[in-house]
Design a protein around this motif. Structure first.
Motif, mmCIF file in Angstrom:
data_model
loop_
_atom_site.group_PDB
_atom_site.id
_atom_site.type_symbol
_atom_site.label_atom_id
_atom_site.label_comp_id
_atom_site.label_asym_id
_atom_site.label_seq_id
_atom_site.Cartn_x
_atom_site.Cartn_y
_atom_site.Cartn_z
ATOM 1 N N UNK A 194 64.209 81.686 36.406
ATOM 2 C CA UNK A 194 64.813 83.002 36.155
ATOM 3 C C UNK A 194 63.968 84.089 36.803
ATOM 4 N N UNK A 195 62.649 83.978 36.628
ATOM 5 C CA UNK A 195 61.757 84.966 37.236
ATOM 6 C C UNK A 195 61.913 84.948 38.752
ATOM 7 N N UNK A 197 64.614 83.988 40.450
ATOM 8 C CA UNK A 197 65.897 84.592 40.813
ATOM 9 C C UNK A 197 65.797 86.114 40.743
ATOM 10 N N UNK A 198 65.069 86.591 39.741
ATOM 11 C CA UNK A 198 64.896 88.033 39.577
ATOM 12 C C UNK A 198 64.136 88.606 40.768
ATOM 13 N N UNK A 201 66.315 88.574 43.793
ATOM 14 C CA UNK A 201 67.348 89.607 43.666
ATOM 15 C C UNK A 201 66.804 90.979 44.036
ATOM 16 N N UNK A 202 65.601 91.237 43.546
ATOM 17 C CA UNK A 202 64.954 92.510 43.825
ATOM 18 C C UNK A 202 64.647 92.627 45.318
ATOM 19 N N UNK A 205 67.685 93.513 47.312
ATOM 20 C CA UNK A 205 68.006 94.941 47.216
ATOM 21 C C UNK A 205 67.090 95.769 48.122
ATOM 22 N N UNK A 206 65.835 95.316 48.229
ATOM 23 C CA UNK A 206 64.817 96.082 48.954
ATOM 24 C C UNK A 206 64.923 95.887 50.469
ATOM 25 N N UNK B 31 58.496 90.599 34.748
ATOM 26 C CA UNK B 31 59.548 90.670 35.767
ATOM 27 C C UNK B 31 60.595 91.713 35.408
ATOM 28 N N UNK B 32 61.022 91.669 34.135
ATOM 29 C CA UNK B 32 62.051 92.617 33.682
ATOM 30 C C UNK B 32 61.525 94.048 33.762
ATOM 31 N N UNK B 34 59.252 95.225 35.690
ATOM 32 C CA UNK B 34 59.149 95.647 37.079
ATOM 33 C C UNK B 34 60.521 96.014 37.639
ATOM 34 N N UNK B 35 61.482 95.149 37.310
ATOM 35 C CA UNK B 35 62.833 95.348 37.822
ATOM 36 C C UNK B 35 63.423 96.683 37.342
ATOM 37 N N UNK B 38 61.431 99.697 38.697
ATOM 38 C CA UNK B 38 61.746 99.860 40.108
ATOM 39 C C UNK B 38 63.040 100.641 40.310
ATOM 40 N N UNK B 39 63.985 100.497 39.377
ATOM 41 C CA UNK B 39 65.248 101.242 39.496
ATOM 42 C C UNK B 39 65.145 102.599 38.803
ATOM 43 N N UNK B 131 70.078 88.251 35.620
ATOM 44 C CA UNK B 131 69.076 89.178 36.145
ATOM 45 C C UNK B 131 68.918 89.008 37.658
ATOM 46 N N UNK B 134 70.426 91.953 40.562
ATOM 47 C CA UNK B 134 69.670 93.084 40.043
ATOM 48 C C UNK B 134 70.558 94.279 39.716
ATOM 49 N N UNK B 135 71.402 94.636 40.688
ATOM 50 C CA UNK B 135 72.192 95.849 40.517
ATOM 51 C C UNK B 135 73.129 95.733 39.307
#
Lengths: 371, 235
Positions: A194-195, A197-198, A201-202, A205-206, B31-32, B34-35, B38-39, B131, B134-135
């Motif tokens: 999960x981490x 994938x997160x 995902x980030x 976007x970047x 992670x959460x 940061x995510x 970041x937004x 997650x 992201x968006x």
């Protein structure tokens, strides 16, 4: 008071003896004669079932008047539980040892009851000075009969109880193992993925806004995926190590020993391989014991020995740590002992405070089936 | 809540929300954090179990600085079963203004039902995998923070699949069923329009058709709309 109860029992023997004798003779006679027809055997089965009830009544009488407490034999397995048909029930009732023993009891009761009744009737009038003595003598014979013929057949029953409890342990252990595997997956590889994938995902976007940051994130994700792979590998090995199947205990134990934090000397002296189940239990026993050595013992060196002696597989794990290991130490020792007990194994801890610790496990040897 | 709540990069600041994260895995908690940071959102606290979560929220409430939304894992110490759900239900009762988004490794319809009991205002239940998008995930956090609903597509699929109203559902066109699903997830009309790449007007038409066919009276608020749909499916 005691004596009066005994006398009452000995006198009542006669009517009950007659009734029981008539029942047995009638059941065997009619059932036997009719066994040439279809209803003969079922009739006999019902009679045997009825004999169990007579046995129950007799046990009750013995408890009340003779003060003999006898455990009820295991009930007949019900046909529904076995999922069997009427024929199954018939067959298992016909060979029910408890029923047959009760029949025998009822049969020999009549002559005995005649004796006790006669002696007692005479005794009450003529021999009354020694009446308590005679009553005690005869009642003791009665007690022996009840114990001998109406009790559960100890050896068999004890084994059944033992096996039932072992089966419970096996089921519990299997369920606990599944829970452990689920937990390991959930907290380990799943969380890591999960981490990952997160992170990806980030990074996605970047990608357009800030390619450099995105590149760093992809780098991190790459590291994560390698860790996830390693965790999955460890988990799979924890479920069942491939090397155990391919190469046997010696190789698998060497691999476990190499992952222990203290140096371990492994000596396996097995000319042939045992059955896969035994091999698996031996492996997990050593694996868990070595984990304990790593975590709790404070040892500087340890050794594992595995050898065969007659029909037993013996495992000995020794370490020079500070000792004090016990079944209730919460270090999984009790679980190991249960697991070994479930396959008729033994688990012996010798761990004085101050060390060293020697743990011996013994498993029944079963040869590997040719598969 | 308006229709223009969809978060694009351009209106991050306007929708900035204050978040508390409850997650026992440090890796995921970080992670959460940061995510969301970041937004442009504000993670005001991160805790590792349900007890600490309730304590933290109580403290914030006492200072009059209740966060907008809690993001909580279902399984947390000490028993690793459903602490997160129970804490979420409790917090929702105590602080009606607080949004609660529950994350789980598995989707259980039972948890969704417990969470939604009474009201679907400011509540969310998503698979952890979400997650990765992201968006969409941040969208869901903001939506819940603002009193909206975010239900995982899998929860909605389970609800639709198990509903006893299959005969009525069969009467919907495939597109209408798609819209119904998205509606149950808690999306606004404009979000549905973006997802299906159609105009807002087309979505509005589908929605009114759906309400007509199900025999529900159209309601204005999005979260009340979700509740109406879910109640209908569950009954």
């Amino acid at each position: 008071m005691h004596t009066w109860k005994e006398i009452a029992h000995l006198l009542v023997n006669l009517p009950i003896g007659i009734a029981g004798f008539v029942y047995v003779v009638a059941a065997l006679g009619i059932g036997g004669v009719l066994s040439v027809t279809v209803i003969g055997l079922p009739l006999l089965a019902f009679a045997l079932f009825g004999a169990r009830l007579l046995g129950k009544a007799e046990r009750w009488r013995a408890r009340l008047l003779l003060g003999v407490r006898i455990e009820e034999p295991s009930p007949m397995p019900s046909p529904s539980r076995r999922g069997g048909s009427f024929l199954n029930w018939l067959w298992s009732t016909l060979k029910d040892p408890v029923g047959w023993r009760t029949m025998l009891y009822c049969f020999i009761r009549l002559p005995w009851a005649v004796v006790t009744f006669t002696v007692m009737s005479v005794g009450v009038f003529v021999l009354w000075p020694i009446l308590p003595f005679i009553a005690r003598l005869l009642a003791n014979a009665d007690r022996a009969m009840v114990r001998g013929l109406l009790s559960r057949s100890d050896e068999l029953e004890r084994r059944i109880a033992e096996l039932e409890s072992d089966r419970g342990v096996v089921v519990d252990t299997a369920a606990a193992d599944l829970r452990r595997i689920e937990r390991d997956l959930h907290d380990g590889a799943q969380a890591r993925l999960v981490a990952l994938a997160m992170g990806l995902g980030l990074a996605k976007e970047k990608l357009l806004e800030d390619p450099e940051a995105a590149a760093a994130m992809v780098g991190e994700a790459h590291g994560e995926v390698k860790l996830a792979l390693q965790e999955l590998r460890d988990l799979a090995r924890g479920i069942h190590p491939a090397v155990l199947t391919d190469r046997g205990l010696d190789a698998a134990l060497s691999s476990v020993a190499s992952r222990c934090t203290v140096p371990v000397k492994v000596t396996a002296d097995l000319p042939t391989r045992p059955a896969a189940a035994i091999e698996g239990i031996a492996y997990f026993t050593v694996s868990e014991l070595l984990q304990n050595v790593s975590k709790h013992s404070g040892a500087r060196t340890a050794s594992v020995e595995v050898w065969r002696s007659d029909q037993r597989l013996l495992i000995q794990v020794w370490d020079d740590g500070h000792g004090g290991a016990s079944l209730d130490g919460g270090s999984g020792m009790a679980g190991l002992a249960d697991r070994l007990g479930a396959v008729d194994g033994l688990f012996i801890i010798d761990s004085p405070t101050g060390g060293p610790t020697t743990i011996t496990a013994e498993l029944p040897w079963r040869d590997r089936s040719a598969d | 809540m308006g229709r223009g709540q969809a978060v694009g990069v351009q209106n991050i600041v306007e929708d900035k929300v204050r978040v508390v994260i409850a997650e026992d895995s440090v890796l995921l908690r970080e992670g959460l954090t940061r995510l969301l940071t970041d937004r442009g959102h504000d993670v005001v606290a991160g805790v590792g179990d349900a007890e600490a979560l309730i304590k933290t929220i109580t403290e914030f409430a006492a200072q009059g600085t209740l966060p907008d939304v809690v993001v909580a894992d279902v399984r947390m110490p000490p028993t690793h079963t459903d602490e997160g759900v129970r804490a979420a239900v409790l917090l929702r009762q105590r602080h009606p203004g607080l949004g609660v988004l529950v994350l789980s490794q598995y989707v259980e319809e039972q948890y969704a039902t417990e969470l939604l009991a009474g009201s679907s205002r400011g509540v969310g239940y998503l698979l952890k995998d979400r997650v990765a998008e992201v968006r969409e995930f941040v969208d869901a956090v903001v939506r819940v923070a603002q009193g909206g609903t975010a239900l995982d597509p899998e929860v909605v699929a389970q609800l639709l699949g198990r509903s006893r109203k299959q005969d009525v559902l069969v009467g919907l066109t495939p597109r209408e069923r798609e819209v119904l699903g998205l509606m149950a997830e808690g999306r606004t009309n404009s979000a549905i329009a973006r997802q299906l790449v159609v105009s807002d007007g087309a979505v509005e038409k589908h929605v009114s058709n759906i309400f007509l066919k199900l025999g529900l009276s159209p309601s204005d608020g999005d979260h009340r709309r979700v509740l109406a749909v879910l109640t209908y499916l569950n009954s």
